[in-house]
Design a protein around this motif. Sequence first.
Motif, PDB file in Angstrom:
ATOM      1  N   GLN A   1     -38.901 -13.706  43.151  1.00 55.64           N
ATOM      2  CA  GLN A   1     -38.954 -15.161  43.014  1.00 55.64           C
ATOM      3  C   GLN A   1     -40.048 -15.609  42.047  1.00 55.64           C
ATOM      4  N   ALA A   2     -40.880 -14.682  41.606  1.00 60.50           N
ATOM      5  CA  ALA A   2     -41.989 -15.022  40.706  1.00 60.50           C
ATOM      6  C   ALA A   2     -41.487 -15.291  39.285  1.00 60.50           C
ATOM      7  N   GLU A   3     -42.243 -16.088  38.519  1.00 65.28           N
ATOM      8  CA  GLU A   3     -41.863 -16.378  37.130  1.00 65.28           C
ATOM      9  C   GLU A   3     -41.989 -15.121  36.281  1.00 65.28           C
ATOM     10  N   LYS A   4     -43.057 -14.363  36.480  1.00 64.82           N
ATOM     11  CA  LYS A   4     -43.273 -13.126  35.714  1.00 64.82           C
ATOM     12  C   LYS A   4     -43.072 -11.942  36.654  1.00 64.82           C
ATOM     13  N   ARG A   5     -41.810 -11.561  36.791  1.00 66.43           N
ATOM     14  CA  ARG A   5     -41.464 -10.527  37.770  1.00 66.43           C
ATOM     15  C   ARG A   5     -42.147  -9.194  37.486  1.00 66.43           C
ATOM     16  N   GLU A   6     -42.072  -8.759  36.239  1.00 65.76           N
ATOM     17  CA  GLU A   6     -42.588  -7.434  35.890  1.00 65.76           C
ATOM     18  C   GLU A   6     -44.073  -7.338  36.202  1.00 65.76           C
TER      19      GLU A   6
END
Length: 457
Positions: free
Chosen positions: A429-434
């Motif tokens: 669910q995070a904007e910067k998954r990686e």
Amino acid sequence: MYLHVYVYANTHPYVILDSFFVLCWICCPLIHSCCVRYTHIQCHLLQLEPIRKYAREISLRHHHLCEIGIKFNSRVAKAVELVLLTKKQPKANFSEIAKLTMDVKSLHETCCEGNTLECMFGRSQFMNYTCSKQAILSSKITQCCEQPAPFRGECIITSENDDEPDLSSLPLSRFTEGQFVCKQFTDKQDDFLQEFLYEYSRRHPKLAVPVILRVDAVYQNLLGKCCKLQNPLECYSHGKEIFQRVVQEGNEHVKNLCALHEKLGDGNFHNRLIVLYTKKAPQLSAEELVVFTKSMAAAASKCCPLSDEQQFACIEDSGKAKLILGALCRRHEAKPINAGVRHCCEDSYAFRKPCFDDLPADETYVSPSLSCDQVISLKEDLCKAPEEKLQTEKQKLLSNLVKQNPHAAETQFQSVITDFTRLVEMCCQAEKREMCFQRKNFLGAQAGRVTKCGLGR
């Protein structure tokens, strides 16, 4: 279409030729029908999957029977065939069943050696003979015998068992109360034990084949001991109670298994099997353990909703335990697992399942030192994984955790699985998954953790 036939023949080498023709007869029109549609891929998946499943079952059945003949002595192979034939045709007399048993055993040897044409010809002859003897063999195969040759065999094999005969005037007690039991056992042991197996099988058609073979093995051991004594009758007269105990032990185990399945539910029951079998056979990869136990869990899901009597037969005999454990034993033969697995696979076909049920943890196993990302791996592609794939990853994690610390409590394993699930959901669910996955990817040891790898919070 020919490519489908070629691929199928190569991937199912143990399917007998006439069974193969039947499957092709069913499949080929469906393949043609699917190929002329725009949605041919979906069509193949929906219409052909049940047939693929049936084909796998036929292949596994033939493969399993071949393995029995190869791995165990001829008496075991004959015993399996005799029980199957007697359960199918309980009204047939012993001499007829004994003849059919030898014919089937010889036929299996031909087929399992890969003599395809001889196998097909021999099977055709056997089915013709069976149909010519319907009056004394079975009343349930009339419709099968009216079918053309390629379809007749599989129809007879899968036909229902004939009605049980009235055997009240022929009590089984002559095998446990007769004065001349030891003389018969000593003079013609194989013939005498075959007749016992026949008589016991026709009186217990709902018992699974391995269970009947356990009773047979116990009876053989009982006579081997009792017939050396001064008063053998006093010794073997307890046979009936011993037979009942053998059946009851197996029944109780299945009841307990199904009670656990009902208590835990499908998913948690599968997880419990993963923990148990990782301890029994930790040399297997996590992926292999998930696959093997998935089959066991599926068997419980199918069999446990049935009645008590049906549960027992379903778990033991309906292509479940014997085929699953057969696959595990093939894996051991290809690459040895451990001494416990070898013993269960090779010691006794009849007692293979109880042996695996009671197999303790392999205390000799020393887990290789794994880095944290080898034990558990948080990757961005988990966000796109279907639920089944995500569940498999959790279960592989569970198996690896058990290998690292087999003596930890299951609640500790579950705690790490819960953290794994929470972090996957959070990072997806995070904007910067990686970046999230890299930052949360196992940040070091925490007190009370199952392994040296702790999940970042």
